[in-house]
Design an enzyme around this catalytic site. Structure first.
Site, PDB file in Angstrom:
ATOM      1  N   VAL A   1       3.686   4.035  -0.992  1.00 16.51           N
ATOM      2  CA  VAL A   1       4.024   4.704  -2.256  1.00 16.51           C
ATOM      3  C   VAL A   1       5.514   5.067  -2.301  1.00 16.51           C
ATOM      4  O   VAL A   1       6.000   5.571  -3.314  1.00 16.51           O
ATOM      5  CB  VAL A   1       3.130   5.954  -2.472  1.00 16.51           C
ATOM      6  CG1 VAL A   1       1.673   5.510  -2.674  1.00 16.51           C
ATOM      7  CG2 VAL A   1       3.239   6.950  -1.326  1.00 16.51           C
TER       8      VAL A   1
ATOM      9  N   GLN B   1       0.851  -1.195   0.000  1.00 12.96           N
ATOM     10  CA  GLN B   1       0.000   0.000   0.000  1.00 12.96           C
ATOM     11  C   GLN B   1       0.884   1.242   0.000  1.00 12.96           C
ATOM     12  O   GLN B   1       0.383   2.352  -0.179  1.00 12.96           O
ATOM     13  CB  GLN B   1      -0.894   0.005   1.240  1.00 12.96           C
ATOM     14  CG  GLN B   1      -1.826  -1.192   1.344  1.00 12.96           C
ATOM     15  CD  GLN B   1      -2.507  -1.238   2.687  1.00 12.96           C
ATOM     16  OE1 GLN B   1      -3.592  -0.676   2.892  1.00 12.96           O
ATOM     17  NE2 GLN B   1      -1.869  -1.896   3.644  1.00 12.96           N
TER      18      GLN B   1
ATOM     19  N   GLY C   1       2.725  -4.357   9.099  1.00 13.58           N
ATOM     20  CA  GLY C   1       2.735  -2.905   9.305  1.00 13.58           C
ATOM     21  C   GLY C   1       1.560  -2.189   8.668  1.00 13.58           C
ATOM     22  O   GLY C   1       1.732  -1.102   8.112  1.00 13.58           O
ATOM     23  N   THR C   2       0.376  -2.804   8.725  1.00 14.43           N
ATOM     24  CA  THR C   2      -0.807  -2.118   8.216  1.00 14.43           C
ATOM     25  C   THR C   2      -1.931  -2.232   9.231  1.00 14.43           C
ATOM     26  O   THR C   2      -2.125  -3.264   9.867  1.00 14.43           O
ATOM     27  CB  THR C   2      -1.259  -2.667   6.843  1.00 14.43           C
ATOM     28  OG1 THR C   2      -2.425  -1.958   6.410  1.00 14.43           O
ATOM     29  CG2 THR C   2      -1.532  -4.162   6.876  1.00 14.43           C
TER      30      THR C   2
ATOM     31  N   CYS D   1       1.539  13.824 -24.213  1.00 18.80           N
ATOM     32  CA  CYS D   1       0.499  14.531 -24.992  1.00 18.80           C
ATOM     33  C   CYS D   1       0.668  16.046 -24.918  1.00 18.80           C
ATOM     34  O   CYS D   1      -0.043  16.795 -25.586  1.00 18.80           O
ATOM     35  CB  CYS D   1      -0.900  14.125 -24.511  1.00 18.80           C
ATOM     36  SG  CYS D   1      -1.384  14.831 -22.919  1.00 18.80           S
TER      37      CYS D   1
ATOM     38  N   HIS E   1      -1.369   1.333  -4.444  1.00 19.54           N
ATOM     39  CA  HIS E   1      -1.785   2.725  -4.244  1.00 19.54           C
ATOM     40  C   HIS E   1      -0.923   3.693  -5.046  1.00 19.54           C
ATOM     41  O   HIS E   1      -0.951   4.901  -4.785  1.00 19.54           O
ATOM     42  CB  HIS E   1      -1.721   3.082  -2.753  1.00 19.54           C
ATOM     43  CG  HIS E   1      -2.803   2.420  -1.956  1.00 19.54           C
ATOM     44  ND1 HIS E   1      -2.796   2.372  -0.586  1.00 19.54           N
ATOM     45  CD2 HIS E   1      -3.922   1.765  -2.335  1.00 19.54           C
ATOM     46  CE1 HIS E   1      -3.875   1.723  -0.149  1.00 19.54           C
ATOM     47  NE2 HIS E   1      -4.564   1.328  -1.201  1.00 19.54           N
TER      48      HIS E   1
END
Ligand code: APR
Length: 229
Positions: free
Chosen positions: A91, A89, A173-174, A137, A107
């Protein structure tokens, strides 16, 4: 590896990076005690004040770049090399900097940028600003490649297949507060896997086993026990 996928699936959360100095979200001094997540971690917050959101993630990107992986990241990289799948989870890129190569970032990633117009992603600069143009773009707006609240996490089909096919599901660790990640333990149990939680304290999840302690202490011991060295 089972015939369908990895025998062991590990889900990590902010607690695995806590001892590297990166904040968690819901602990005593967690990020969500200092920031209103609606303002900095939702599409609506970005639309209302993109400069504030860029400043929030620029600061987190700077902290992550200055942080070092800890022994838990290193041990999990060794476990991945032995065939486990790491779903995170988080980042930050500490799993990768510890040597993990196939981490599934459900995530998104602080070190990646995303074009909201064409969907292109690229390595994020240290500082992202309002008005940055998409290298593909030429349009925008460009945003951190982070899955915000209200958005659908990445790689869910792949994660579901691995969670339902594994023999051991481990959450490290969550807090188990945010879905769909918080539901993986039930999916794994329902498919017959054993389940293990590694955390400072027990969370509300239904795990067969718990190992309590700081990740950088207990994860290496656990992994060495599994790998037999
Ligand atoms: N070792 C092991 N576990 C720890 C440590 C440590 N040193 N320090 C904290 N923890 C545990 C806490 O006990 C808590 O259960 O890590 C967990 C952190 O919980 P959260 O702050 O809720 O982080 P996380 O579970 O990763 O949040 C999930 O919520 O805000 C969203 O997208 C964000 O990915 C994040 C998601």
């Amino acid at each position: 590896m089972t015939e369908t996928g990895p025998r062991i699936v590990v889900l990590t959360g902010a607690g695995v990076s806590a001892e590297s100095g990166l904040g968690t979200f819901r602990d005593k001094d967690g990020l969500w005690t200092k920031y209103d997540l609606a303002e900095v971690a939702t599409p609506e917050g970005f639309a209302a004040d993109p400069a504030k959101v860029h400043a929030f993630y620029n600061a987190r990107r700077k902290n992550a770049r200055a942080a070092e992986p800890n022994a838990a990241h290193g041990a999990l990289a060794r476990l991945e090399a032995a065939g486990a799948l790491i779903v995170t989870q988080n980042v930050d890129d500490l799993h990768e900097r510890a040597g993990a190569a196939g981490v599934v970032h459900m995530h998104g990633e602080l070190m990646r940028a995303l074009c909201a117009a064409c969907g292109a992603t690229w390595e994020a600069p240290d500082v992202m600003e309002v008005g940055d143009a998409c290298p593909d773009c030429g349009g925008g707006p460009c945003r951190p490649d982070i899955v915000w609240f209200g958005e659908f996490p990445y790689h869910m089909d792949r994660i579901a297949e691995a969670v339902q096919g594994c023999e051991l599901f481990v959450a490290i660790g969550t807090s188990g507060e945010v879905y769909p990640a918080a539901g993986f333990v039930e999916e794994a149990r329902g498919a017959g896997a054993r389940t293990l939680e590694i955390n400072l304290e027990a969370t509300g999840g239904r795990f067969d086993q718990r190992i309590l302690g700081p990740a950088s202490d207990v994860v290496p011991d656990w992994v060495e026990g599994l790998l037999g060295r």
